[in-house]
Design a protein around this motif. Structure first.
Motif, PDB file in Angstrom:
ATOM      1  N   CYS A  26       0.840  -1.191   0.000  1.00  0.00           N
ATOM      2  CA  CYS A  26       0.000   0.000   0.000  1.00  0.00           C
ATOM      3  C   CYS A  26       0.882   1.251   0.000  1.00  0.00           C
ATOM      4  CB  CYS A  26      -0.885  -0.016   1.237  1.00  0.00           C
ATOM      5  SG  CYS A  26      -1.730   1.544   1.542  1.00  0.00           S
ATOM      6  N   CYS A  29       0.254   2.898   3.879  1.00  0.00           N
ATOM      7  CA  CYS A  29       0.591   2.226   5.142  1.00  0.00           C
ATOM      8  C   CYS A  29       1.530   1.039   4.956  1.00  0.00           C
ATOM      9  CB  CYS A  29      -0.686   1.794   5.855  1.00  0.00           C
ATOM     10  SG  CYS A  29      -1.517   0.402   5.071  1.00  0.00           S
ATOM     11  N   CYS A  44      -4.447   0.161   0.039  1.00  0.00           N
ATOM     12  CA  CYS A  44      -5.249  -0.920   0.582  1.00  0.00           C
ATOM     13  C   CYS A  44      -6.650  -0.395   0.870  1.00  0.00           C
ATOM     14  CB  CYS A  44      -4.603  -1.465   1.863  1.00  0.00           C
ATOM     15  SG  CYS A  44      -4.681  -0.321   3.259  1.00  0.00           S
ATOM     16  N   CYS A  47      -6.963   2.301   3.598  1.00  0.00           N
ATOM     17  CA  CYS A  47      -6.543   3.650   3.255  1.00  0.00           C
ATOM     18  C   CYS A  47      -7.449   4.230   2.168  1.00  0.00           C
ATOM     19  CB  CYS A  47      -5.101   3.643   2.767  1.00  0.00           C
ATOM     20  SG  CYS A  47      -3.935   3.132   4.041  1.00  0.00           S
TER      21      CYS A  47
HETATM   22 ZN   LIG Z   1      -2.970   1.166   3.436  1.00  0.00          ZN
END
Ligand SMILES: [Zn+2]
Length: 66
Positions: A26, A29, A44, A47
């Motif tokens: 991602c 993150c 992801c 997020c």
């Molecule tokens: Zn993420």
């Protein structure tokens, strides 16, 4: 959706159901997620959710500038 994101050591559910060569990290993150190929997303789902809320489901590429 009020579910809290799992720890980043947990891959996004999308990473578990897509081919392994389409899995990437991602952009936000660093969690494993379905990043490449058809249906992939640089973020992801954890997020992506707030971004979708703000920009709508058509958003594909997300600036990480604040
Ligand atoms: Zn993420």
């Amino acid at each position: 959706m009020t579910t809290a994101p799992p720890p980043i050591s947990e891959p996004d559910p999308s990473a578990l159901v897509c081919p392994g060569d389409r899995v990437g990290l991602c952009a936000s993150c660093q969690r494993k997620t379905h990043k490449y190929g058809s249906g992939g997303c640089p973020l992801c789902q954890w997020c992506m959710a707030p971004v979708m809320e703000r920009w709508g489901p058509g958003v594909r590429y997300v600036s990480t500038r604040v």
